[in-house]
Design a protein around this motif. Structure first.
Motif, PDB file in Angstrom:
ATOM      1  N   ILE A   1      29.731  16.832  16.417  1.00  0.00           N
ATOM      2  CA  ILE A   1      29.937  16.946  14.969  1.00  0.00           C
ATOM      3  C   ILE A   1      31.359  17.394  14.663  1.00  0.00           C
ATOM      4  CG2 ILE A   1      29.171  18.136  12.869  1.00  0.00           C
ATOM      5  CD1 ILE A   1      26.413  18.431  14.262  1.00  0.00           C
ATOM      6  N   ASP A   2      31.812  18.411  15.392  1.00  0.00           N
ATOM      7  CA  ASP A   2      33.139  18.977  15.135  1.00  0.00           C
ATOM      8  C   ASP A   2      34.263  17.992  15.449  1.00  0.00           C
ATOM      9  OD1 ASP A   2      31.900  21.332  14.410  1.00  0.00           O
ATOM     10  OD2 ASP A   2      32.192  22.293  16.370  1.00  0.00           O
ATOM     11  N   LEU A   3      34.043  17.122  16.436  1.00  0.00           N
ATOM     12  CA  LEU A   3      35.106  16.206  16.861  1.00  0.00           C
ATOM     13  C   LEU A   3      34.876  14.791  16.359  1.00  0.00           C
ATOM     14  CD1 LEU A   3      35.940  17.427  20.471  1.00  0.00           C
ATOM     15  CD2 LEU A   3      36.821  18.201  18.277  1.00  0.00           C
ATOM     16  N   ASP A   4      34.489  14.680  15.116  1.00  0.00           N
ATOM     17  CA  ASP A   4      34.411  13.374  14.467  1.00  0.00           C
ATOM     18  C   ASP A   4      35.813  12.746  14.472  1.00  0.00           C
ATOM     19  OD1 ASP A   4      33.072  11.432  12.472  1.00  0.00           O
ATOM     20  OD2 ASP A   4      34.891  12.074  11.419  1.00  0.00           O
ATOM     21  N   PRO A   5      35.938  11.462  14.825  1.00  0.00           N
ATOM     22  CA  PRO A   5      37.270  10.855  14.972  1.00  0.00           C
ATOM     23  C   PRO A   5      37.935  10.499  13.646  1.00  0.00           C
ATOM     24  CG  PRO A   5      35.588   9.231  15.448  1.00  0.00           C
ATOM     25  CD  PRO A   5      34.857  10.535  15.228  1.00  0.00           C
ATOM     26  N   THR A   6      38.207  11.504  12.845  1.00  0.00           N
ATOM     27  CA  THR A   6      38.909  11.326  11.577  1.00  0.00           C
ATOM     28  C   THR A   6      40.122  12.241  11.582  1.00  0.00           C
ATOM     29  OG1 THR A   6      36.792  10.887  10.467  1.00  0.00           O
ATOM     30  CG2 THR A   6      38.700  11.386   9.066  1.00  0.00           C
ATOM     31  N   PHE A   7      41.290  11.696  11.228  1.00  0.00           N
ATOM     32  CA  PHE A   7      42.540  12.445  11.363  1.00  0.00           C
ATOM     33  C   PHE A   7      43.405  12.273  10.126  1.00  0.00           C
ATOM     34  CE2 PHE A   7      40.985  10.947  15.426  1.00  0.00           C
ATOM     35  CZ  PHE A   7      40.952  12.097  16.193  1.00  0.00           C
ATOM     36  N   SER A   8      44.082  13.341   9.747  1.00  0.00           N
ATOM     37  CA  SER A   8      44.963  13.293   8.580  1.00  0.00           C
ATOM     38  C   SER A   8      46.283  12.595   8.897  1.00  0.00           C
ATOM     39  CB  SER A   8      45.233  14.712   8.060  1.00  0.00           C
ATOM     40  OG  SER A   8      45.803  15.525   9.077  1.00  0.00           O
ATOM     41  N   ILE A   9      46.719  12.661  10.166  1.00  0.00           N
ATOM     42  CA  ILE A   9      47.924  11.962  10.610  1.00  0.00           C
ATOM     43  C   ILE A   9      47.532  11.089  11.798  1.00  0.00           C
ATOM     44  CG2 ILE A   9      50.232  12.202  11.599  1.00  0.00           C
ATOM     45  CD1 ILE A   9      50.395  14.931  10.212  1.00  0.00           C
ATOM     46  N   GLU A  10      47.810   9.800  11.722  1.00  0.00           N
ATOM     47  CA  GLU A  10      47.316   8.877  12.736  1.00  0.00           C
ATOM     48  C   GLU A  10      48.279   7.701  12.870  1.00  0.00           C
ATOM     49  OE1 GLU A  10      42.974   6.800  13.773  1.00  0.00           O
ATOM     50  OE2 GLU A  10      43.349   7.744  11.828  1.00  0.00           O
ATOM     51  N   ILE A  11      48.640   7.370  14.098  1.00  0.00           N
ATOM     52  CA  ILE A  11      49.521   6.246  14.380  1.00  0.00           C
ATOM     53  C   ILE A  11      48.697   5.138  15.020  1.00  0.00           C
ATOM     54  CG2 ILE A  11      51.564   5.469  15.649  1.00  0.00           C
ATOM     55  CD1 ILE A  11      52.512   8.413  15.606  1.00  0.00           C
ATOM     56  N   ASP A  12      48.741   3.948  14.448  1.00  0.00           N
ATOM     57  CA  ASP A  12      47.981   2.814  14.971  1.00  0.00           C
ATOM     58  C   ASP A  12      48.694   2.268  16.202  1.00  0.00           C
ATOM     59  OD1 ASP A  12      46.338   0.672  15.404  1.00  0.00           O
ATOM     60  OD2 ASP A  12      47.072  -0.519  13.714  1.00  0.00           O
ATOM     61  N   THR A  13      48.017   2.303  17.348  1.00  0.00           N
ATOM     62  CA  THR A  13      48.647   1.862  18.594  1.00  0.00           C
ATOM     63  C   THR A  13      47.906   0.708  19.268  1.00  0.00           C
ATOM     64  OG1 THR A  13      47.475   3.652  19.751  1.00  0.00           O
ATOM     65  CG2 THR A  13      49.742   4.070  19.081  1.00  0.00           C
ATOM     66  N   GLY A  14      46.857   0.201  18.650  1.00  0.00           N
ATOM     67  CA  GLY A  14      46.186  -0.974  19.189  1.00  0.00           C
ATOM     68  C   GLY A  14      45.215  -0.660  20.314  1.00  0.00           C
ATOM     69  N   LYS A  15      44.948  -1.666  21.127  1.00  0.00           N
ATOM     70  CA  LYS A  15      43.935  -1.593  22.180  1.00  0.00           C
ATOM     71  C   LYS A  15      44.439  -0.802  23.387  1.00  0.00           C
ATOM     72  CE  LYS A  15      41.344  -4.747  25.220  1.00  0.00           C
ATOM     73  NZ  LYS A  15      41.188  -6.175  25.598  1.00  0.00           N
ATOM     74  N   PRO A  16      43.680   0.204  23.851  1.00  0.00           N
ATOM     75  CA  PRO A  16      44.091   0.963  25.047  1.00  0.00           C
ATOM     76  C   PRO A  16      44.111   0.093  26.298  1.00  0.00           C
ATOM     77  CG  PRO A  16      42.475   2.200  23.784  1.00  0.00           C
ATOM     78  CD  PRO A  16      42.503   0.808  23.203  1.00  0.00           C
ATOM     79  N   ALA A  17      45.015   0.420  27.210  1.00  0.00           N
ATOM     80  CA  ALA A  17      45.111  -0.283  28.490  1.00  0.00           C
ATOM     81  C   ALA A  17      44.082   0.284  29.471  1.00  0.00           C
ATOM     82  CB  ALA A  17      46.526  -0.146  29.047  1.00  0.00           C
ATOM     83  N   ASP A  18      44.016  -0.304  30.655  1.00  0.00           N
ATOM     84  CA  ASP A  18      43.010   0.104  31.646  1.00  0.00           C
ATOM     85  C   ASP A  18      43.646   0.167  33.030  1.00  0.00           C
ATOM     86  OD1 ASP A  18      40.780   0.636  33.139  1.00  0.00           O
ATOM     87  OD2 ASP A  18      39.603  -1.063  32.428  1.00  0.00           O
ATOM     88  N   GLN A  19      43.785   1.388  33.562  1.00  0.00           N
ATOM     89  CA  GLN A  19      44.373   1.568  34.895  1.00  0.00           C
ATOM     90  C   GLN A  19      43.386   1.286  36.010  1.00  0.00           C
ATOM     91  OE1 GLN A  19      44.860   5.883  33.948  1.00  0.00           O
ATOM     92  NE2 GLN A  19      44.279   6.171  36.095  1.00  0.00           N
ATOM     93  N   LYS A  20      42.117   1.143  35.678  1.00  0.00           N
ATOM     94  CA  LYS A  20      41.033   0.842  36.618  1.00  0.00           C
ATOM     95  C   LYS A  20      40.974   1.864  37.750  1.00  0.00           C
ATOM     96  CE  LYS A  20      40.720  -3.912  35.112  1.00  0.00           C
ATOM     97  NZ  LYS A  20      40.682  -5.341  35.464  1.00  0.00           N
ATOM     98  N   GLN A  21      40.736   1.415  39.008  1.00  0.00           N
ATOM     99  CA  GLN A  21      40.546   2.373  40.101  1.00  0.00           C
ATOM    100  C   GLN A  21      41.884   2.719  40.755  1.00  0.00           C
ATOM    101  OE1 GLN A  21      38.107  -0.343  39.843  1.00  0.00           O
ATOM    102  NE2 GLN A  21      37.144   1.248  38.619  1.00  0.00           N
ATOM    103  N   SER A  22      42.797   3.212  39.941  1.00  0.00           N
ATOM    104  CA  SER A  22      44.099   3.635  40.450  1.00  0.00           C
ATOM    105  C   SER A  22      44.490   4.934  39.754  1.00  0.00           C
ATOM    106  CB  SER A  22      45.168   2.563  40.196  1.00  0.00           C
ATOM    107  OG  SER A  22      45.511   2.501  38.816  1.00  0.00           O
ATOM    108  N   GLY A  23      45.420   5.659  40.352  1.00  0.00           N
ATOM    109  CA  GLY A  23      45.841   6.934  39.784  1.00  0.00           C
ATOM    110  C   GLY A  23      47.159   6.842  39.044  1.00  0.00           C
ATOM    111  N   ARG A  24      47.347   5.776  38.268  1.00  0.00           N
ATOM    112  CA  ARG A  24      48.634   5.532  37.620  1.00  0.00           C
ATOM    113  C   ARG A  24      48.651   5.919  36.146  1.00  0.00           C
ATOM    114  NH1 ARG A  24      49.220  -0.561  38.285  1.00  0.00           N
ATOM    115  NH2 ARG A  24      46.947  -0.445  38.132  1.00  0.00           N
ATOM    116  N   CYS A  25      47.863   6.922  35.771  1.00  0.00           N
ATOM    117  CA  CYS A  25      47.787   7.307  34.359  1.00  0.00           C
ATOM    118  C   CYS A  25      49.153   7.638  33.771  1.00  0.00           C
ATOM    119  CB  CYS A  25      46.838   8.488  34.189  1.00  0.00           C
ATOM    120  SG  CYS A  25      47.298   9.952  35.151  1.00  0.00           S
ATOM    121  N   TRP A  26      50.003   8.295  34.580  1.00  0.00           N
ATOM    122  CA  TRP A  26      51.322   8.680  34.090  1.00  0.00           C
ATOM    123  C   TRP A  26      52.177   7.475  33.751  1.00  0.00           C
ATOM    124  CZ3 TRP A  26      55.784   8.183  37.557  1.00  0.00           C
ATOM    125  CH2 TRP A  26      55.449   7.598  38.782  1.00  0.00           C
TER     126      TRP A  26
END
Length: 448
Positions: free
Chosen positions: A46-71
């Motif tokens: 309830i507390d973390l409803d995805p509504t934000f007063s400031i928000e930047i539209d960045t499109g579809k998230p990418a997928d690193q899959k089974q790798s450790g390349r998050c950075w």
């Protein structure tokens, strides 16, 4: 004098169970559902409803899959967002495999050079053992990505796509580390046998040739020139012929990497605020960009991040994503699990104590793309992850402000948002940063 656990002590522990209210209900819930599900706090949803007063539209998230390349994914996401907007190319991605290839190649040389420098130390020396424990891996930090791009540039994902060994990197990492350890021992022997520097470097070059071959077979040979072709969202065709990776970065990304500063929040007694730190053996490009961290108070870090978001710029950040989080729900909150209530035990630790004891450290990098301000104070943050679109809110996560306080350790800030005193502190401190030991928590790599 050591003391063993006695039967009388065990009897006392058993009798103590009955003193805790609801112990039977807690036992049934934990044994049937597991600790986390049994202690999950529904109020977090309830507390973390995805509504934000400031928000930047960045499109579809990418997928690193089974790798450790998050950075890498997160850093390249911060670079592709403006490109998507300016050139009208929805969901455009930069090649994570291109930086992956050069990172592993440069890390191999980094390992060899550090092995040569420490060759006269015994293998049991803690620093030598640290080097051989993991010669290279997928993980990294912001400055390491910058060093790669400054040397090699970047290309679109369509030009140098993912391979099976990029998306599932365990076999490649195992293969490389086996070779690097074998070669590292040989380099130590050459140094200790009194061989000349020229002979050692010649042999190292032969070793790097083997590394390059493994990477080329596993990931492909990175392009040195390519044709950039695309259709924008309006259907218009564009072509830029025979462009180099560095030219592509300068022309289409255009980010001044020197203007982006790594700030950390490390409230431990050995790290004064407003000082600049580096970490021994942390890096990838020999002769390239040094890892530098400006230590800030958590309130200062938040203030700078909010400034950057208000200006329309997203923020790369590092955190301990495995703590107090639900991957499928996409929620990061210190109250998501009530283990203290489930077990009637106080688990609380300060952020400094968690760092000093190894309870917590950075393990994952993501991108802050929004914040919800109530009376000018942040209550929750919008996070772009790199785990595809299935987890969370179509790939986006929601982070509570209390989770930020406890588990966010690093954020990259554009220098133009730093007040003069912090800008000067970074510039002056970068001339001779305080060196931390290789295993310091601020040297942890983002790898999840």
């Amino acid at each position: 004098m050591t003391k063993e656990i006695t039967n009388d002590a065990i009897n006392n522990y058993t009798q103590d169970l009955a003193k805790h209210a609801g112990i039977n209900i807690a036992s049934h819930a934990a044994q049937e559902n597991g600790i986390f599900k049994a202690s999950q706090n529904t109020q977090t949803k309830i507390d973390l409803d995805p509504t934000f007063s400031i928000e930047i539209d960045t499109g579809k998230p990418a997928d690193q899959k089974q790798s450790g390349r998050c950075w890498m994914f997160s850093a390249l996401n911060t670079m592709r967002h403006p490109l998507q907007k300016e050139y009208k190319v929805k969901d455009f991605e930069l090649s994570q495999n291109f930086t992956n290839f050069w990172d592993k190649f440069e890390k191999s040389n980094w390992f060899f050079e550090n092995v040569i420098a420490t060759a006269e130390q015994p293998l049991g020396d803690r620093k030598v053992a640290f080097l051989f424990a993991t010669p290279q891996q997928d993980g990294g930090q912001w400055d390491m990505l910058c060093g790669l791009i400054q040397k090699y540039g970047i290309v679109p994902k369509t030009v140098y796509p993912e391979t099976a060994n990029a998306t599932n990197s365990s076999a490649l990492n195992d293969t490389l580390n086996t070779l690097l350890r074998k070669d590292g021992l040989e380099l130590r022997d050459l140094v200790n046998a009194g061989k000349s520097e020229e002979a050692i470097q010649t042999r190292k070059n032969e070793m790097l040739n083997d590394v390059f071959r493994i990477l080329a077979v596993s990931l492909g040979v990175p392009p040195t020139k390519f044709d950039f072709e695309y259709k924008d969202d309006d259907g218009n065709y564009h072509r830029d012929a025979a462009i180099t990776p560095k030219e592509f970065f300068d022309k289409y990304v255009g980010m001044n990497l020197e203007d982006h500063v790594s700030t950390i929040n490390a409230p431990t007694s050995d790290k004064p605020y407003h000082k600049v730190f580096s970490v021994e053996y942390l890096g990838n490009v020999v002769g390239g960009r040094q890892v530098r961290h400006l230590n800030l108070k958590i309130a200062e870090m938040k203030e700078l991040i909010i400034k950057q978001l208000k200006a329309g710029e997203v923020v790369w950040f590092g955190s301990n994503v495995g703590k107090d989080s639900d991957r499928q729900l996409g929620l990061l909150d210190t109250n998501i699990y009530k283990r203290d209530e489930l077990f009637d035990i106080d688990f609380s630790m300060s952020k400094a104590d968690m760092l000093d004891s190894g309870e917590s450290m950075m393990d994952h990098a993501m991108v802050i793309t929004g914040v919800d301000l109530v009376n000018d104070k942040p209550t929750k943050w919008k996070i772009e992850n790199s785990w595809g679109v299935k987890p969370g809110f179509k790939g986006y996560f929601v982070m509570s402000d209390s989770w930020f306080d406890s588990f966010v350790y690093q954020a990259v800030i554009n220098k133009k948002f730093l007040p003069d005193d912090l800008k000067n502190a970074f510039d002056e401190g970068s001339k001779d940063p305080i060196q931390l030991l290789p295993w310091d928590p601020m040297g942890a790599l983002a790898f999840k």
